[in-house]
Design an enzyme around this catalytic site. Structure first.
Site, mmCIF file in Angstrom:
data_model
loop_
_atom_site.group_PDB
_atom_site.id
_atom_site.type_symbol
_atom_site.label_atom_id
_atom_site.label_comp_id
_atom_site.label_asym_id
_atom_site.label_seq_id
_atom_site.Cartn_x
_atom_site.Cartn_y
_atom_site.Cartn_z
ATOM 1 N N ASP A 197 -8.024 -4.660 -0.032
ATOM 2 C CA ASP A 197 -8.615 -5.271 -1.227
ATOM 3 C C ASP A 197 -8.455 -6.790 -1.266
ATOM 4 O O ASP A 197 -9.149 -7.455 -2.039
ATOM 5 C CB ASP A 197 -7.959 -4.682 -2.484
ATOM 6 C CG ASP A 197 -8.192 -3.197 -2.612
ATOM 7 O OD1 ASP A 197 -9.353 -2.778 -2.512
ATOM 8 O OD2 ASP A 197 -7.207 -2.445 -2.792
ATOM 9 N N HIS A 245 0.848 -1.177 0.000
ATOM 10 C CA HIS A 245 0.000 0.000 0.000
ATOM 11 C C HIS A 245 0.892 1.238 0.000
ATOM 12 O O HIS A 245 1.968 1.236 0.598
ATOM 13 C CB HIS A 245 -0.911 0.011 1.246
ATOM 14 C CG HIS A 245 -2.029 1.006 1.165
ATOM 15 N ND1 HIS A 245 -1.855 2.339 1.491
ATOM 16 C CD2 HIS A 245 -3.326 0.871 0.790
ATOM 17 C CE1 HIS A 245 -3.006 2.976 1.326
ATOM 18 N NE2 HIS A 245 -3.905 2.110 0.899
#
Length: 436
Positions: free
Chosen positions: A365, A308
């Site tokens: 996700d 991320h």
């Protein structure tokens, strides 16, 4: 923000310039370069805004090193356990969790404004069969300004509750209508007796020949998914909302821009990309092969759902959703072979020095797509679900932005194109060739 604790001194071309240091309420430090160009003629260069704070904000705090996410100072873990999505939406827009009367009033506004203008409903008939729901949603939201024109700065200040509730509620109806259109089924209207998430599930899956049974556990898990995605400070789509909104664009057009930004595979489309990757790994059967492919810099394959831009540890949203995913699937006796693949991928990656050294941990996700599959949400709707959840955050940032002394966003650039001398020389050569 607290007062500046001092200055840093920058020396440029023999001249010393004092730049204020600012410190946020959670200890984040920044150097205010607002006067740098005026005093020195220099600007800063930061491609993709990797190290630039574009604004002050009181909405969301993220600490990527410690894995912290808080909305208005409240930890995401607490919000998931103790609130519903509607309450979190109110928190983001208004700054405080609602009391019981405020919650009831906000819920009434959501119900009262859940119907789409009937003339707009016919717009859905003119989209081609199979059109992506995100493209339909973005177009329809932009069109809202023609049917509900009073969404300028004054109306927002006068009646923020109505403007926000109408958008949050209508977009949910639009999303369900877009799905029904994509599969050729008649639309299902919202019901006044259902909660926000229950209403959405009913509009998605009820039909005249197969009535939908609303399960409390499904409503709960959708609330959690929406809460986890409700805001995440200055990501791509939120920055787009703030940038577009700084031109005093109406709220609907601004949100439409945010949805367009979210539709990209590197932003809102990531959870769909995770499912596609897991399906590919399952078909091959060799998880370690794909792990090695991800580690090979010459190989274009990427391990989707890992790493991320902000988090350098386990994404706190991923930790929550992994736990909830396992519990929910077990509770409803749902078997998804892709979950087994996901668990194996995570187990191998989290013990591999390559991923550990690069701080590549699962992000939000990685497991959300599996949960959406269990809820019956088709993959082309995954990004739409993200948009529905992110609406309160976008609105909160838009409201915060227009409430301050924000100027229109206008970044600088470093020009690296042809110079006047280059073009004059080229024109001279062209003239000689023309004469000959």
């Amino acid at each position: 923000m607290v007062e500046s604790p001092g200055y840093v001194t920058l020396e440029i071309e023999g001249r010393k310039v004092k730049l204020p240091v600012v410190v946020g309420s959670e200890g984040e430090k920044a150097i205010d370069i607002g006067n740098l160009r005026r005093e020195t003629g220099y600007v800063t260069l930061d491609p993709s805004f990797m190290n630039t704070a574009a604004c002050y904000s009181q909405i969301t705090f993220v600490d990527g090193e410690k894995g912290i996410l808080r909305y208005r100072g409240i930890p995401i873990e607490e919000l998931v356990q103790k609130t519903m999505f509607v309450e979190v939406a109110y928190l983001l827009v208004h700054g405080e969790l609602p009391n019981e009367e405020e919650r009831r009033n906000f819920s009434r506004l959501l119900n009262r404004n859940s119907l789409l203008h009937e003339d707009m409903r016919h717009f859905f008939d003119h989209f081609p069969q199979g059109a992506h729901p995100m493209h339909i949603l973005s177009t329809m939201i932009n069109a809202l300004a023609a049917f509900y024109p009073n969404v300028d700065l004054k109306s927002m200040a006068d009646d923020i509750d109505l403007s926000c509730a109408r958008l949050i509620s209508i977009v949910r109806t639009m999303a369900a209508f877009a799905y029904k259109k994509s599969i050729g089924e008649p639309v299902v209207y919202p019901r006044h007796d259902l909660s926000y998430c229950a209403n959405f599930l009913n509009m998605m899956f009820d039909s005249p020949v197969s009535p939908y049974q609303i399960r409390p556990e499904a409503v709960r898990i959708l609330n959690i998914l929406f809460i986890l995605h409700a805001d995440h400070e200055q990501n791509c789509s939120t920055t787009a909302v703030r940038s577009i909104g700084s031109a005093q664009v109406n709220l609907y057009a601004t949100i439409s821009a945010g949805i367009s930004a979210l539709s990209g595979p590197l932003h809102g489309g990531a959870n769909q990309a995770v499912i596609e990757m897991l399906r590919m790994i399952q078909a091959d059967g060799d998880v370690k092969k794909f792990i090695n492919m991800a580690k090979d810099r010459t190989n274009p394959f990427r391990l989707m759902g890992f790493g991320h831009r902000v988090y350098k540890t386990y994404d706190p949203r991923a930790a929550i959703i992994k736990k909830e995913c396992n519990a929910y699937l077990e509770r409803i006796h749902y078997k998804d072979p892709l979950l087994d693949v996901a668990r194996e991928v995570e187990e191998i990656a989290l013990t591999d020095p390559y991923f550990i050294e690069r701080h590549l941990y699962p992000n939000v996700d990685f497991y959300t797509g599996i949960l959406y599959r269990a809820l019956g949400i088709p993959e082309n709707m995954f990004t739409v679900m993200f948009a529905l959840a992110r609406l309160p955050g976008w609105i909160a940032h838009w409201k915060e932005m227009i409430g301050g002394a924000t100027k229109i966003v206008r970044p600088r650039q470093i020009y690296i194109g042809k110079t006047l001398a280059d073009t004059m020389e080229a024109m001279a050569v062209r003239e000689v060739l023309t004469q000959n």
